[in-house]
Design an enzyme around this catalytic site. Sequence first.
Site, PDB file in Angstrom:
ATOM      1  N   ASN A   1      -4.299   2.441 -13.336  1.00  0.00           N
ATOM      2  CA  ASN A   1      -3.388   1.444 -12.746  1.00  0.00           C
ATOM      3  C   ASN A   1      -1.970   1.984 -12.803  1.00  0.00           C
ATOM      4  O   ASN A   1      -1.597   2.707 -13.724  1.00  0.00           O
ATOM      5  CB  ASN A   1      -3.462   0.126 -13.524  1.00  0.00           C
ATOM      6  CG  ASN A   1      -2.550  -0.931 -12.925  1.00  0.00           C
ATOM      7  OD1 ASN A   1      -2.507  -1.115 -11.697  1.00  0.00           O
ATOM      8  ND2 ASN A   1      -1.811  -1.636 -13.768  1.00  0.00           N
TER       9      ASN A   1
ATOM     10  N   ARG B   1     -14.396 -14.759 -11.517  1.00  0.00           N
ATOM     11  CA  ARG B   1     -13.980 -13.353 -11.636  1.00  0.00           C
ATOM     12  C   ARG B   1     -15.149 -12.361 -11.612  1.00  0.00           C
ATOM     13  O   ARG B   1     -15.158 -11.382 -10.886  1.00  0.00           O
ATOM     14  CB  ARG B   1     -13.165 -13.165 -12.923  1.00  0.00           C
ATOM     15  CG  ARG B   1     -12.583 -11.759 -13.051  1.00  0.00           C
ATOM     16  CD  ARG B   1     -11.666 -11.598 -14.256  1.00  0.00           C
ATOM     17  NE  ARG B   1     -10.629 -12.608 -14.308  1.00  0.00           N
ATOM     18  CZ  ARG B   1      -9.533 -12.628 -13.545  1.00  0.00           C
ATOM     19  NH1 ARG B   1      -9.336 -11.668 -12.679  1.00  0.00           N
ATOM     20  NH2 ARG B   1      -8.656 -13.586 -13.669  1.00  0.00           N
TER      21      ARG B   1
ATOM     22  N   ASP C   1      -2.239  -5.063 -17.907  1.00  0.00           N
ATOM     23  CA  ASP C   1      -1.343  -3.905 -18.007  1.00  0.00           C
ATOM     24  C   ASP C   1      -1.428  -3.235 -19.387  1.00  0.00           C
ATOM     25  O   ASP C   1      -0.420  -2.876 -19.986  1.00  0.00           O
ATOM     26  CB  ASP C   1       0.101  -4.323 -17.680  1.00  0.00           C
ATOM     27  CG  ASP C   1       0.204  -4.878 -16.262  1.00  0.00           C
ATOM     28  OD1 ASP C   1      -0.472  -4.348 -15.379  1.00  0.00           O
ATOM     29  OD2 ASP C   1       0.961  -5.852 -16.059  1.00  0.00           O
TER      30      ASP C   1
ATOM     31  N   ARG D   1      -5.016  -8.245  -9.720  1.00  0.00           N
ATOM     32  CA  ARG D   1      -6.078  -8.999 -10.380  1.00  0.00           C
ATOM     33  C   ARG D   1      -6.459  -8.318 -11.685  1.00  0.00           C
ATOM     34  O   ARG D   1      -6.426  -7.089 -11.776  1.00  0.00           O
ATOM     35  CB  ARG D   1      -7.345  -9.033  -9.501  1.00  0.00           C
ATOM     36  CG  ARG D   1      -7.276  -9.910  -8.295  1.00  0.00           C
ATOM     37  CD  ARG D   1      -8.583  -9.819  -7.524  1.00  0.00           C
ATOM     38  NE  ARG D   1      -9.740 -10.247  -8.300  1.00  0.00           N
ATOM     39  CZ  ARG D   1     -10.131 -11.504  -8.443  1.00  0.00           C
ATOM     40  NH1 ARG D   1      -9.474 -12.475  -7.858  1.00  0.00           N
ATOM     41  NH2 ARG D   1     -11.193 -11.803  -9.164  1.00  0.00           N
TER      42      ARG D   1
ATOM     43  N   ASP E   1      -8.227  -1.486 -18.997  1.00  0.00           N
ATOM     44  CA  ASP E   1      -9.265  -2.249 -19.687  1.00  0.00           C
ATOM     45  C   ASP E   1      -9.191  -3.695 -19.193  1.00  0.00           C
ATOM     46  O   ASP E   1      -8.596  -3.954 -18.148  1.00  0.00           O
ATOM     47  CB  ASP E   1      -9.130  -2.112 -21.217  1.00  0.00           C
ATOM     48  CG  ASP E   1      -7.788  -2.608 -21.722  1.00  0.00           C
ATOM     49  OD1 ASP E   1      -7.139  -3.406 -21.018  1.00  0.00           O
ATOM     50  OD2 ASP E   1      -7.387  -2.208 -22.832  1.00  0.00           O
TER      51      ASP E   1
ATOM     52  N   HIS F   1       2.014   0.658 -12.917  1.00  0.00           N
ATOM     53  CA  HIS F   1       2.778  -0.557 -13.201  1.00  0.00           C
ATOM     54  C   HIS F   1       4.265  -0.218 -13.217  1.00  0.00           C
ATOM     55  O   HIS F   1       4.670   0.793 -13.799  1.00  0.00           O
ATOM     56  CB  HIS F   1       2.353  -1.153 -14.551  1.00  0.00           C
ATOM     57  CG  HIS F   1       3.050  -2.438 -14.840  1.00  0.00           C
ATOM     58  ND1 HIS F   1       2.694  -3.619 -14.234  1.00  0.00           N
ATOM     59  CD2 HIS F   1       4.107  -2.715 -15.642  1.00  0.00           C
ATOM     60  CE1 HIS F   1       3.514  -4.575 -14.646  1.00  0.00           C
ATOM     61  NE2 HIS F   1       4.370  -4.060 -15.499  1.00  0.00           N
TER      62      HIS F   1
ATOM     63  N   GLY G   1       0.776  -1.240   0.000  1.00  0.00           N
ATOM     64  CA  GLY G   1       0.000   0.000   0.000  1.00  0.00           C
ATOM     65  C   GLY G   1       0.802   1.282   0.000  1.00  0.00           C
ATOM     66  O   GLY G   1       0.281   2.329   0.397  1.00  0.00           O
TER      67      GLY G   1
ATOM     68  N   LEU H   1      -9.372  -7.141 -14.234  1.00  0.00           N
ATOM     69  CA  LEU H   1     -10.761  -6.752 -14.039  1.00  0.00           C
ATOM     70  C   LEU H   1     -11.632  -7.381 -15.121  1.00  0.00           C
ATOM     71  O   LEU H   1     -11.239  -7.484 -16.277  1.00  0.00           O
ATOM     72  CB  LEU H   1     -10.911  -5.229 -14.095  1.00  0.00           C
ATOM     73  CG  LEU H   1     -10.074  -4.407 -13.108  1.00  0.00           C
ATOM     74  CD1 LEU H   1     -10.536  -2.948 -13.135  1.00  0.00           C
ATOM     75  CD2 LEU H   1     -10.143  -4.960 -11.695  1.00  0.00           C
TER      76      LEU H   1
ATOM     77  N   ASN I   1       1.755   2.982  -2.667  1.00  0.00           N
ATOM     78  CA  ASN I   1       1.144   3.900  -3.643  1.00  0.00           C
ATOM     79  C   ASN I   1      -0.148   4.499  -3.096  1.00  0.00           C
ATOM     80  O   ASN I   1      -0.453   5.668  -3.346  1.00  0.00           O
ATOM     81  CB  ASN I   1       0.905   3.192  -4.980  1.00  0.00           C
ATOM     82  CG  ASN I   1       2.140   3.211  -5.853  1.00  0.00           C
ATOM     83  OD1 ASN I   1       2.524   4.259  -6.367  1.00  0.00           O
ATOM     84  ND2 ASN I   1       2.792   2.064  -5.992  1.00  0.00           N
TER      85      ASN I   1
HETATM   86  C1  GAR Z   1       4.042  -1.337  -7.122  1.00  0.00           C
HETATM   87  O1  GAR Z   1       5.378  -1.405  -7.540  1.00  0.00           O
HETATM   88  C2  GAR Z   1       3.101  -1.362  -8.302  1.00  0.00           C
HETATM   89  O2  GAR Z   1       3.583  -0.665  -9.421  1.00  0.00           O
HETATM   90  C3  GAR Z   1       3.022  -2.847  -8.589  1.00  0.00           C
HETATM   91  O3  GAR Z   1       2.937  -3.445  -7.322  1.00  0.00           O
HETATM   92  C4  GAR Z   1       3.644  -2.624  -6.387  1.00  0.00           C
HETATM   93  C5  GAR Z   1       2.711  -2.335  -5.231  1.00  0.00           C
HETATM   94  O4  GAR Z   1       3.378  -1.643  -4.212  1.00  0.00           O
HETATM   95  N1  GAR Z   1       1.873  -3.156  -9.417  1.00  0.00           N
HETATM   96  C6  GAR Z   1       1.880  -4.079 -10.374  1.00  0.00           C
HETATM   97  O5  GAR Z   1       2.838  -4.789 -10.625  1.00  0.00           O
HETATM   98  C7  GAR Z   1       0.571  -4.190 -11.152  1.00  0.00           C
HETATM   99  N2  GAR Z   1       0.755  -4.915 -12.372  1.00  0.00           N
HETATM  100  P1  GAR Z   1       2.553  -0.867  -3.117  1.00  0.00           P
HETATM  101  O6  GAR Z   1       1.550  -1.872  -2.544  1.00  0.00           O
HETATM  102  O7  GAR Z   1       3.571  -0.453  -2.101  1.00  0.00           O
HETATM  103  O8  GAR Z   1       1.870   0.308  -3.779  1.00  0.00           O
END
Ligand code: GAR
Length: 202
Positions: free
Chosen positions: A108, A66, A146, A92, A142, A110, A13, A94, A15
């Site tokens: 999102n 799903r 990713d 996940r 979408d 990434h 968490g 969507l 982000n």
């Molecule tokens: C982040 O690096 C995010 O970009 C990645 O998971 C991590 C979550 O960190 N997301 C993905 O890979 C989605 N495809 P966080 O829980 O500390 O935000």
Amino acid sequence: MTHRIGVLLSGRGSNFEALADSVSAGRIPNAEISVVISNKPSAPGLERAKSRGIPARAIPSKGLEREAYDRQVVAVLQEYKVNLICLAGYMRLLSPHFVAAFPQRILNIHPSLLPSFPGLESQKQALDYGVKFAGCTVHLVDENLDAGPIIRQAVVPVLDTDDEHTLSERILKEEHRIYTEAVNIILEGNYKIAGRRVIRSA
Ligand code: GAR
């Protein structure tokens, strides 16, 4: 009008916290994070939300098909009258039902320069491939992995001394910065989508 943001996460968490800090500091004006939802009841991000006084819900996905699962999540987001959804480490895909419920309002983050290295362990994929520049991407969501039009990207040089941990740390710092910028672009509404391009108006 207050923008009502819903955050979906599966883990740490950071982000989410970066977005919450931006909202509190007024860097994302006229907005609140109305609810945080996790498919993983043990996600530390849920506790982080609670300690900030933000409603936090665990909706376990285990064993559910799903769309049936997504219907539950969409119902909670609607209950909180959310009008922007930020996936923040939400691991996940969507369903079409979910995507159609919030057209062009799901973002999102990434940890790669998409379309390179989608999926899991993107920072490791980048190191293994030997690229000299890695980075991160915020995009509209979408039904595909990713994918979706790109709103913001940041480039992070790969150093010869990097391992997965050091590279991930530097990318994460940029993630926290560009997620706020991307949310503001969408909330301000000064953009159009032409094909895959998100183009900002003057
Ligand atoms: C982040 O690096 C995010 O970009 C990645 O998971 C991590 C979550 O960190 N997301 C993905 O890979 C989605 N495809 P966080 O829980 O500390 O935000």
